[in-house]
Motif scaffolding. Structure first.
Motif: not given
Length: 73
Positions: A47-60, A19-21
């Motif tokens: 955008t790079v930061r958004r993509m980083s959080y998106e990757a974390v969210r996807t893994v979780l 949820d945080c991601a």
């Protein structure tokens, strides 16, 4: 980390992290859109930061629902 936690607590922690991601991903998306016209470099950084959080969210998401997200890409 030396605390032993049960599976329910571990699941709650993973969900909170997911949820945080998601919140961070959305915040950086908004920031990128706001900076788009006035600060192209700032917009790219956001955008790079958004993509980083998106990757974390996807893994979780995959940890929480294995196989559900494997077709995305």
């Amino acid at each position: 980390m030396t605390d032993v936690v049960d599976s329910d607590e571990l699941l709650r922690r993973i969900r909170r992290a997911r949820d945080c991601a998601l919140r961070e991903e959305q915040a950086w998306q908004t920031r990128s859109e706001q900076l788009g016209a006035t600060d192209p470099q700032g917009a790219r950084d956001a955008t790079v930061r958004r993509m980083s959080y998106e990757a974390v969210r996807t893994v979780l998401d995959e940890v929480l629902a294995p196989g559900k997200h494997s077709a995305e890409g």
